[in-house]
Design a protein around this motif. Sequence first.
Motif, PDB file in Angstrom:
ATOM      1  N   LEU A 161       9.380  -6.168   9.125  1.00 49.84           N
ATOM      2  CA  LEU A 161       9.212  -4.930   8.372  1.00 49.84           C
ATOM      3  C   LEU A 161       9.697  -5.108   6.935  1.00 49.84           C
ATOM      4  O   LEU A 161       9.056  -4.638   5.983  1.00 49.84           O
ATOM      5  CB  LEU A 161       9.981  -3.794   9.062  1.00 49.84           C
ATOM      6  N   ALA A 162      10.811  -5.819   6.751  1.00 47.17           N
ATOM      7  CA  ALA A 162      11.336  -6.071   5.412  1.00 47.17           C
ATOM      8  C   ALA A 162      10.357  -6.903   4.585  1.00 47.17           C
ATOM      9  O   ALA A 162      10.170  -6.657   3.384  1.00 47.17           O
ATOM     10  CB  ALA A 162      12.682  -6.773   5.503  1.00 47.17           C
ATOM     11  N   ILE A 163       9.722  -7.902   5.211  1.00 47.00           N
ATOM     12  CA  ILE A 163       8.736  -8.725   4.507  1.00 47.00           C
ATOM     13  C   ILE A 163       7.567  -7.875   4.042  1.00 47.00           C
ATOM     14  O   ILE A 163       7.116  -7.965   2.887  1.00 47.00           O
ATOM     15  CB  ILE A 163       8.245  -9.864   5.418  1.00 47.00           C
ATOM     16  N   ARG A 164       7.062  -7.025   4.918  1.00 48.49           N
ATOM     17  CA  ARG A 164       5.903  -6.193   4.567  1.00 48.49           C
ATOM     18  C   ARG A 164       6.244  -5.201   3.462  1.00 48.49           C
ATOM     19  O   ARG A 164       5.442  -4.974   2.543  1.00 48.49           O
ATOM     20  CB  ARG A 164       5.398  -5.479   5.813  1.00 48.49           C
ATOM     21  N   VAL A 165       7.431  -4.601   3.520  1.00 50.21           N
ATOM     22  CA  VAL A 165       7.854  -3.672   2.463  1.00 50.21           C
ATOM     23  C   VAL A 165       7.976  -4.408   1.131  1.00 50.21           C
ATOM     24  O   VAL A 165       7.561  -3.909   0.083  1.00 50.21           O
ATOM     25  CB  VAL A 165       9.183  -2.993   2.846  1.00 50.21           C
ATOM     26  N   GLN A 166       8.547  -5.620   1.160  1.00 47.08           N
ATOM     27  CA  GLN A 166       8.707  -6.404  -0.060  1.00 47.08           C
ATOM     28  C   GLN A 166       7.359  -6.748  -0.685  1.00 47.08           C
ATOM     29  O   GLN A 166       7.159  -6.577  -1.897  1.00 47.08           O
ATOM     30  CB  GLN A 166       9.476  -7.695   0.256  1.00 47.08           C
ATOM     31  N   ILE A 167       6.410  -7.241   0.113  1.00 50.33           N
ATOM     32  CA  ILE A 167       5.103  -7.622  -0.414  1.00 50.33           C
ATOM     33  C   ILE A 167       4.330  -6.393  -0.877  1.00 50.33           C
ATOM     34  O   ILE A 167       3.661  -6.422  -1.928  1.00 50.33           O
ATOM     35  CB  ILE A 167       4.309  -8.416   0.638  1.00 50.33           C
ATOM     36  N   ALA A 168       4.407  -5.290  -0.126  1.00 52.05           N
ATOM     37  CA  ALA A 168       3.730  -4.062  -0.539  1.00 52.05           C
ATOM     38  C   ALA A 168       4.276  -3.565  -1.868  1.00 52.05           C
ATOM     39  O   ALA A 168       3.523  -3.167  -2.773  1.00 52.05           O
ATOM     40  CB  ALA A 168       3.890  -2.997   0.537  1.00 52.05           C
ATOM     41  N   TYR A 169       5.598  -3.576  -2.004  1.00 57.22           N
ATOM     42  CA  TYR A 169       6.214  -3.145  -3.267  1.00 57.22           C
ATOM     43  C   TYR A 169       5.764  -4.032  -4.415  1.00 57.22           C
ATOM     44  O   TYR A 169       5.481  -3.543  -5.522  1.00 57.22           O
ATOM     45  CB  TYR A 169       7.740  -3.180  -3.147  1.00 57.22           C
ATOM     46  N   LEU A 170       5.688  -5.331  -4.181  1.00 52.89           N
ATOM     47  CA  LEU A 170       5.294  -6.264  -5.235  1.00 52.89           C
ATOM     48  C   LEU A 170       3.904  -5.922  -5.768  1.00 52.89           C
ATOM     49  O   LEU A 170       3.694  -5.846  -6.984  1.00 52.89           O
ATOM     50  CB  LEU A 170       5.333  -7.683  -4.677  1.00 52.89           C
ATOM     51  N   LEU A 172       2.077  -3.024  -5.293  1.00 50.12           N
ATOM     52  CA  LEU A 172       1.964  -1.665  -5.814  1.00 50.12           C
ATOM     53  C   LEU A 172       2.650  -1.535  -7.177  1.00 50.12           C
ATOM     54  O   LEU A 172       2.131  -0.897  -8.090  1.00 50.12           O
ATOM     55  CB  LEU A 172       2.570  -0.676  -4.815  1.00 50.12           C
ATOM     56  N   ASP A 173       3.821  -2.160  -7.310  1.00 48.10           N
ATOM     57  CA  ASP A 173       4.520  -2.113  -8.593  1.00 48.10           C
ATOM     58  C   ASP A 173       3.725  -2.837  -9.669  1.00 48.10           C
ATOM     59  O   ASP A 173       3.645  -2.386 -10.821  1.00 48.10           O
ATOM     60  CB  ASP A 173       5.902  -2.740  -8.448  1.00 48.10           C
ATOM     61  N   SER A 174       3.127  -3.978  -9.292  1.00 49.85           N
ATOM     62  CA  SER A 174       2.320  -4.730 -10.250  1.00 49.85           C
ATOM     63  C   SER A 174       1.139  -3.892 -10.746  1.00 49.85           C
ATOM     64  O   SER A 174       0.844  -3.871 -11.951  1.00 49.85           O
ATOM     65  CB  SER A 174       1.818  -6.022  -9.605  1.00 49.85           C
ATOM     66  N   ALA A 175       0.468  -3.200  -9.844  1.00 44.54           N
ATOM     67  CA  ALA A 175      -0.702  -2.408 -10.221  1.00 44.54           C
ATOM     68  C   ALA A 175      -0.311  -1.190 -11.046  1.00 44.54           C
ATOM     69  O   ALA A 175      -0.906  -0.921 -12.102  1.00 44.54           O
ATOM     70  CB  ALA A 175      -1.452  -1.976  -8.962  1.00 44.54           C
ATOM     71  N   VAL A 176       0.698  -0.445 -10.580  1.00 46.97           N
ATOM     72  CA  VAL A 176       1.085   0.786 -11.278  1.00 46.97           C
ATOM     73  C   VAL A 176       1.624   0.486 -12.672  1.00 46.97           C
ATOM     74  O   VAL A 176       1.313   1.190 -13.643  1.00 46.97           O
ATOM     75  CB  VAL A 176       2.122   1.566 -10.443  1.00 46.97           C
ATOM     76  N   SER A 177       2.425  -0.579 -12.805  1.00 51.23           N
ATOM     77  CA  SER A 177       2.994  -0.906 -14.112  1.00 51.23           C
ATOM     78  C   SER A 177       1.921  -1.299 -15.119  1.00 51.23           C
ATOM     79  O   SER A 177       2.071  -1.073 -16.319  1.00 51.23           O
ATOM     80  CB  SER A 177       4.020  -2.030 -13.969  1.00 51.23           C
ATOM     81  N   THR A 220     -14.815  -4.331 -17.619  1.00 54.21           N
ATOM     82  CA  THR A 220     -14.135  -3.158 -17.049  1.00 54.21           C
ATOM     83  C   THR A 220     -14.038  -3.271 -15.529  1.00 54.21           C
ATOM     84  O   THR A 220     -12.991  -2.967 -14.936  1.00 54.21           O
ATOM     85  CB  THR A 220     -14.885  -1.876 -17.428  1.00 54.21           C
ATOM     86  N   ALA A 221     -15.111  -3.726 -14.900  1.00 52.91           N
ATOM     87  CA  ALA A 221     -15.107  -3.885 -13.444  1.00 52.91           C
ATOM     88  C   ALA A 221     -14.084  -4.935 -13.014  1.00 52.91           C
ATOM     89  O   ALA A 221     -13.365  -4.742 -12.018  1.00 52.91           O
ATOM     90  CB  ALA A 221     -16.501  -4.267 -12.951  1.00 52.91           C
ATOM     91  N   LEU A 222     -14.004  -6.048 -13.741  1.00 53.84           N
ATOM     92  CA  LEU A 222     -13.036  -7.092 -13.404  1.00 53.84           C
ATOM     93  C   LEU A 222     -11.606  -6.594 -13.589  1.00 53.84           C
ATOM     94  O   LEU A 222     -10.730  -6.861 -12.757  1.00 53.84           O
ATOM     95  CB  LEU A 222     -13.268  -8.324 -14.272  1.00 53.84           C
ATOM     96  N   THR A 223     -11.362  -5.869 -14.674  1.00 51.24           N
ATOM     97  CA  THR A 223     -10.007  -5.410 -14.978  1.00 51.24           C
ATOM     98  C   THR A 223      -9.551  -4.348 -13.985  1.00 51.24           C
ATOM     99  O   THR A 223      -8.497  -4.485 -13.351  1.00 51.24           O
ATOM    100  CB  THR A 223      -9.950  -4.850 -16.410  1.00 51.24           C
ATOM    101  N   TRP A 224     -10.319  -3.285 -13.861  1.00 49.94           N
ATOM    102  CA  TRP A 224      -9.915  -2.203 -12.959  1.00 49.94           C
ATOM    103  C   TRP A 224     -10.068  -2.610 -11.495  1.00 49.94           C
ATOM    104  O   TRP A 224      -9.332  -2.134 -10.629  1.00 49.94           O
ATOM    105  CB  TRP A 224     -10.724  -0.949 -13.249  1.00 49.94           C
ATOM    106  N   GLY A 225     -11.017  -3.512 -11.223  1.00 49.27           N
ATOM    107  CA  GLY A 225     -11.172  -3.994  -9.854  1.00 49.27           C
ATOM    108  C   GLY A 225      -9.933  -4.720  -9.374  1.00 49.27           C
ATOM    109  O   GLY A 225      -9.505  -4.560  -8.219  1.00 49.27           O
ATOM    110  N   ALA A 226      -9.310  -5.516 -10.260  1.00 44.93           N
ATOM    111  CA  ALA A 226      -8.075  -6.214  -9.886  1.00 44.93           C
ATOM    112  C   ALA A 226      -6.967  -5.229  -9.558  1.00 44.93           C
ATOM    113  O   ALA A 226      -6.212  -5.417  -8.588  1.00 44.93           O
ATOM    114  CB  ALA A 226      -7.647  -7.135 -11.024  1.00 44.93           C
ATOM    115  N   ALA A 232      -4.876  -1.630  -2.914  1.00 43.57           N
ATOM    116  CA  ALA A 232      -5.381  -1.682  -1.529  1.00 43.57           C
ATOM    117  C   ALA A 232      -4.572  -2.667  -0.693  1.00 43.57           C
ATOM    118  O   ALA A 232      -4.251  -2.395   0.474  1.00 43.57           O
ATOM    119  CB  ALA A 232      -6.856  -2.073  -1.534  1.00 43.57           C
ATOM    120  N   ILE A 233      -4.219  -3.811  -1.264  1.00 45.52           N
ATOM    121  CA  ILE A 233      -3.413  -4.791  -0.529  1.00 45.52           C
ATOM    122  C   ILE A 233      -2.062  -4.195  -0.175  1.00 45.52           C
ATOM    123  O   ILE A 233      -1.578  -4.316   0.959  1.00 45.52           O
ATOM    124  CB  ILE A 233      -3.241  -6.087  -1.353  1.00 45.52           C
TER     125      ILE A 233
END
Length: 317
Positions: A161-170, A172-177, A220-226, A232-233
């Motif tokens: 569970l800790a691994i999944r939370v860590q990877i999810a945070y990585l 989501l934080d990367s995308a939102v920032s 735009t598709a490449l940038t926002w798609g990433a 989603a990941i």
Amino acid sequence: MADRLAKRTARHDLRSRWFGVGRTVIALAQLSVLLLTPVKALLVPVVAMGEYPRCDSVRGASALCLGGDALGMEPRRWLLIAILGAVASGYRPRWTAIPHAWASYSVAVSIAVPDGGESIGMIMSLLMIPIALADGRTWHWQRPVREQTPSWRTVSFVAFLAIRVQIAYLYLDSAVSKFGVADWANGTAEYYFLRDNMFGVGQPWDSLFLWMSRSAPVVTALTWGALLIEIAIGVCVLSSDRRRKAGMVMDIVLHGSIILTMGLWSFAVVMIGSAIVCATPERVRPERVRVPDVPPAEPKVRHCAECGALPTVAAVP
């Protein structure tokens, strides 16, 4: 809630080839850094940082600081290569878990210019320690032959569970920032990344991608798609077995594209290995060990020498 958690823990078992493949991929990515890069390049002096490896404070626990001035860098490098090679082979996860974490730590804190993959590999190897300690198989490619004890199930469940939370945070934080950066928000970031002098697209794909990036909708598709794939990941990693596998596929597509365009091999492969670990199904049925049929024992004949009677038959216990 407590009952549901107890049921999840009772059926939890990560001793499968999924976990083994993910762990091997991470170790191979770390191994590639040491095998394909000269020591001088890994430990090049950095302005305002001094000589490497830095062995002050907790960095002194690094394998690259082992032995002080009496031991050269090549023996230390080959020690790390041997450890990571054993991990990648899948031999005795329980025995190689802590050496793997030590090797990952040594690389992450000692080399001069890490690319991010070293830090993620270190975190993953640390979080995988409880799961590997709960794995008594000779090779992590084998199916288990017996059920895990409840205590090991619980320890492994919490670590997973800790691994999944860590990877999810990585992710989501990367995308939102990135939404706070103008080039990402307006959809032009990929145009500049593909033309970057250091990380830009290389041969043989440069002509194709540079031509494609002249189109505003494509960029735009490449940038926002990433960004959408990263979100989603992050969501899939925290979901069910099936969605975690879908997240793994998206992760391979995302980082495979990064490898094709920008390189960053070790970073991308560490992230793919981490996604494979996160996609590990939570239940493995131990393999039933077939007990060979034992033919009935021959009766033992015992003669009665005193009475002169016919021989008697004694059953073999």
